[in-house]
Design a protein around this motif. Structure first.
Motif, PDB file in Angstrom:
ATOM      1  N   PRO A  98      -8.649  -2.381 -43.155  1.00 23.65           N
ATOM      2  CA  PRO A  98      -8.328  -0.962 -42.982  1.00 23.65           C
ATOM      3  C   PRO A  98      -8.647  -0.425 -41.584  1.00 23.65           C
ATOM      4  N   ARG A  99      -9.288  -1.223 -40.744  1.00 21.50           N
ATOM      5  CA  ARG A  99      -9.569  -0.774 -39.370  1.00 21.50           C
ATOM      6  C   ARG A  99      -8.385  -0.978 -38.432  1.00 21.50           C
ATOM      7  N   TRP A 100      -7.387  -1.773 -38.844  1.00 28.67           N
ATOM      8  CA  TRP A 100      -6.254  -2.030 -37.959  1.00 28.67           C
ATOM      9  C   TRP A 100      -5.313  -0.833 -37.961  1.00 28.67           C
ATOM     10  N   ASN A 101      -4.871  -0.431 -36.791  1.00 25.83           N
ATOM     11  CA  ASN A 101      -3.756   0.505 -36.663  1.00 25.83           C
ATOM     12  C   ASN A 101      -3.215   0.421 -35.255  1.00 25.83           C
ATOM     13  N   THR A 102      -2.139   1.127 -35.001  1.00 30.64           N
ATOM     14  CA  THR A 102      -1.488   1.032 -33.695  1.00 30.64           C
ATOM     15  C   THR A 102      -2.153   1.911 -32.649  1.00 30.64           C
ATOM     16  N   ARG A 103      -3.088   2.710 -33.067  1.00 32.79           N
ATOM     17  CA  ARG A 103      -3.832   3.564 -32.145  1.00 32.79           C
ATOM     18  C   ARG A 103      -5.207   2.953 -31.899  1.00 32.79           C
ATOM     19  N   VAL A 104      -5.969   3.535 -31.004  1.00 29.80           N
ATOM     20  CA  VAL A 104      -7.338   3.073 -30.765  1.00 29.80           C
ATOM     21  C   VAL A 104      -8.271   4.047 -31.488  1.00 29.80           C
ATOM     22  N   ILE A 105      -8.696   3.647 -32.677  1.00 28.69           N
ATOM     23  CA  ILE A 105      -9.597   4.470 -33.494  1.00 28.69           C
ATOM     24  C   ILE A 105     -10.764   3.586 -33.914  1.00 28.69           C
ATOM     25  N   VAL A 106     -11.965   4.013 -33.593  1.00 26.47           N
ATOM     26  CA  VAL A 106     -13.142   3.265 -34.029  1.00 26.47           C
ATOM     27  C   VAL A 106     -13.961   4.134 -34.972  1.00 26.47           C
ATOM     28  N   VAL A 107     -14.536   3.478 -35.964  1.00 24.75           N
ATOM     29  CA  VAL A 107     -15.402   4.154 -36.919  1.00 24.75           C
ATOM     30  C   VAL A 107     -16.842   3.905 -36.473  1.00 24.75           C
ATOM     31  N   PRO A 108     -17.561   4.959 -36.092  1.00 22.06           N
ATOM     32  CA  PRO A 108     -18.942   4.776 -35.643  1.00 22.06           C
ATOM     33  C   PRO A 108     -19.781   4.056 -36.700  1.00 22.06           C
ATOM     34  N   GLY A 109     -20.614   3.155 -36.235  1.00 18.61           N
ATOM     35  CA  GLY A 109     -21.521   2.447 -37.121  1.00 18.61           C
ATOM     36  C   GLY A 109     -21.000   1.130 -37.650  1.00 18.61           C
ATOM     37  N   LEU A 110     -19.704   0.886 -37.525  1.00 16.57           N
ATOM     38  CA  LEU A 110     -19.158  -0.386 -37.994  1.00 16.57           C
ATOM     39  C   LEU A 110     -19.170  -1.403 -36.849  1.00 16.57           C
ATOM     40  N   ALA A 111     -19.744  -2.546 -37.100  1.00 20.99           N
ATOM     41  CA  ALA A 111     -19.775  -3.604 -36.081  1.00 20.99           C
ATOM     42  C   ALA A 111     -18.359  -4.135 -35.858  1.00 20.99           C
ATOM     43  N   PRO A 112     -18.093  -4.654 -34.682  1.00 18.69           N
ATOM     44  CA  PRO A 112     -16.766  -5.232 -34.425  1.00 18.69           C
ATOM     45  C   PRO A 112     -16.461  -6.380 -35.386  1.00 18.69           C
ATOM     46  N   VAL A 113     -15.193  -6.554 -35.690  1.00 18.83           N
ATOM     47  CA  VAL A 113     -14.751  -7.653 -36.543  1.00 18.83           C
ATOM     48  C   VAL A 113     -14.813  -8.943 -35.723  1.00 18.83           C
ATOM     49  N   THR A 114     -15.368  -9.979 -36.318  1.00 16.98           N
ATOM     50  CA  THR A 114     -15.482 -11.267 -35.621  1.00 16.98           C
ATOM     51  C   THR A 114     -14.874 -12.412 -36.426  1.00 16.98           C
ATOM     52  N   GLY A 115     -14.175 -12.077 -37.507  1.00 19.55           N
ATOM     53  CA  GLY A 115     -13.541 -13.112 -38.313  1.00 19.55           C
ATOM     54  C   GLY A 115     -12.082 -13.277 -37.961  1.00 19.55           C
ATOM     55  N   GLY A 116     -11.417 -14.170 -38.689  1.00 21.76           N
ATOM     56  CA  GLY A 116     -10.001 -14.422 -38.443  1.00 21.76           C
ATOM     57  C   GLY A 116      -9.783 -14.852 -37.010  1.00 21.76           C
ATOM     58  N   PRO A 117      -8.698 -14.404 -36.393  1.00 23.63           N
ATOM     59  CA  PRO A 117      -8.434 -14.818 -35.014  1.00 23.63           C
ATOM     60  C   PRO A 117      -9.441 -14.228 -34.018  1.00 23.63           C
ATOM     61  N   TYR A 118     -10.183 -13.209 -34.435  1.00 22.95           N
ATOM     62  CA  TYR A 118     -11.164 -12.576 -33.548  1.00 22.95           C
ATOM     63  C   TYR A 118     -12.369 -13.469 -33.311  1.00 22.95           C
ATOM     64  N   ARG A 119     -12.512 -14.541 -34.078  1.00 21.20           N
ATOM     65  CA  ARG A 119     -13.611 -15.479 -33.808  1.00 21.20           C
ATOM     66  C   ARG A 119     -13.272 -16.364 -32.612  1.00 21.20           C
ATOM     67  N   PHE A 120     -11.990 -16.409 -32.230  1.00 26.79           N
ATOM     68  CA  PHE A 120     -11.568 -17.237 -31.110  1.00 26.79           C
ATOM     69  C   PHE A 120     -11.450 -16.465 -29.796  1.00 26.79           C
ATOM     70  N   PHE A 121     -10.989 -15.220 -29.861  1.00 29.11           N
ATOM     71  CA  PHE A 121     -10.897 -14.378 -28.665  1.00 29.11           C
ATOM     72  C   PHE A 121     -10.812 -12.925 -29.082  1.00 29.11           C
ATOM     73  N   SER A 122     -11.050 -12.024 -28.134  1.00 26.57           N
ATOM     74  CA  SER A 122     -11.266 -10.623 -28.489  1.00 26.57           C
ATOM     75  C   SER A 122     -10.007  -9.799 -28.759  1.00 26.57           C
ATOM     76  N   HIS A 123      -8.873 -10.161 -28.248  1.00 23.30           N
ATOM     77  CA  HIS A 123      -7.662  -9.343 -28.430  1.00 23.30           C
ATOM     78  C   HIS A 123      -6.461 -10.189 -28.850  1.00 23.30           C
ATOM     79  N   PRO A 124      -6.538 -10.871 -29.984  1.00 22.06           N
ATOM     80  CA  PRO A 124      -5.428 -11.744 -30.378  1.00 22.06           C
ATOM     81  C   PRO A 124      -4.129 -11.005 -30.692  1.00 22.06           C
ATOM     82  N   ASN A 125      -4.214  -9.743 -31.107  1.00 20.65           N
ATOM     83  CA  ASN A 125      -2.992  -9.004 -31.395  1.00 20.65           C
ATOM     84  C   ASN A 125      -2.135  -8.857 -30.141  1.00 20.65           C
ATOM     85  N   TYR A 126      -2.789  -8.708 -28.989  1.00 22.42           N
ATOM     86  CA  TYR A 126      -2.026  -8.554 -27.748  1.00 22.42           C
ATOM     87  C   TYR A 126      -1.427  -9.882 -27.300  1.00 22.42           C
ATOM     88  N   VAL A 127      -2.039 -10.991 -27.694  1.00 21.69           N
ATOM     89  CA  VAL A 127      -1.420 -12.290 -27.454  1.00 21.69           C
ATOM     90  C   VAL A 127      -0.096 -12.348 -28.226  1.00 21.69           C
TER      91      VAL A 127
END
Length: 179
Positions: A98-127
């Motif tokens: 539920p954190r994914w969207n086309t805008r840049v919206i962060v929910v305070p207090g939630l740690a960054p996601v590090t699973g899925g493709p994010y365990r390999f690099f920080s911006h896989p969607n832009y790849v």
């Protein structure tokens, strides 16, 4: 079915996929805002919408005007890259939930996601975006569109990544928070 017709169908399917993304994005943005989400980077968002919509229109116009003979090996390899980019995009969407969207919206207090493709690099969607932005037009030799989109998208991503990295820096370190 001609290659131009097949290309038009593929682009239409990608356009429908974009509509599905927007539906998911709107739902997820509401989820984030309900949890105190903060949006940043609103200024570049309309440019992103125009650029990505323009990509879909421009490649069709170019292909229909030029009507090139497309080597089968090129078409199939570009189609494979388009499919791979879509798979990566939806892997990103799934990993962010539920954190994914086309805008840049962060929910305070939630740690960054590090699973899925994010365990390999920080911006896989832009790849996925970069890969698709080159491969989709080249599926029918719309090389002018591929080149213009790639250059314009690189400029946009320079802004977008700066905004996104700044927003993500406000989150707690990995392993801390409710996420």
């Amino acid at each position: 079915m001609t290659s131009l017709t097949a290309f038009t169908v593929v682009v239409a399917l990608v356009a429908l996929e974009r509509v599905a993304e927007l539906v998911v994005s709107k739902r997820n943005a509401a989820w984030s805002f309900a949890r105190g989400g903060v949006e940043t980077g609103q200024g570049h968002y309309p440019v992103m919408v125009v650029l990505h919509t323009g990509l879909l229109v421009a490649m069709l116009v170019e292909a229909h005007l030029r009507r090139p003979d497309v080597p089968s090996a090129l078409a199939w390899s570009m189609l494979a890259l388009v499919v791979a980019s879509q798979a990566l995009r939806w892997w990103c969407i799934s990993a962010l939930g539920p954190r994914w969207n086309t805008r840049v919206i962060v929910v305070p207090g939630l740690a960054p996601v590090t699973g899925g493709p994010y365990r390999f690099f920080s911006h896989p969607n832009y790849v996925a975006v970069v890969l698709e932005g080159a491969a989709l037009p080249l599926l029918h030799l719309s090389w002018v569109t591929a080149l213009v989109f790639t250059v314009a998208n690189a400029a946009l991503l320079t802004v977008r990544l700066r905004v996104e990295d700044t927003a993500l820096a406000t989150l707690p370190p990995v392993g801390v928070g409710r996420g």
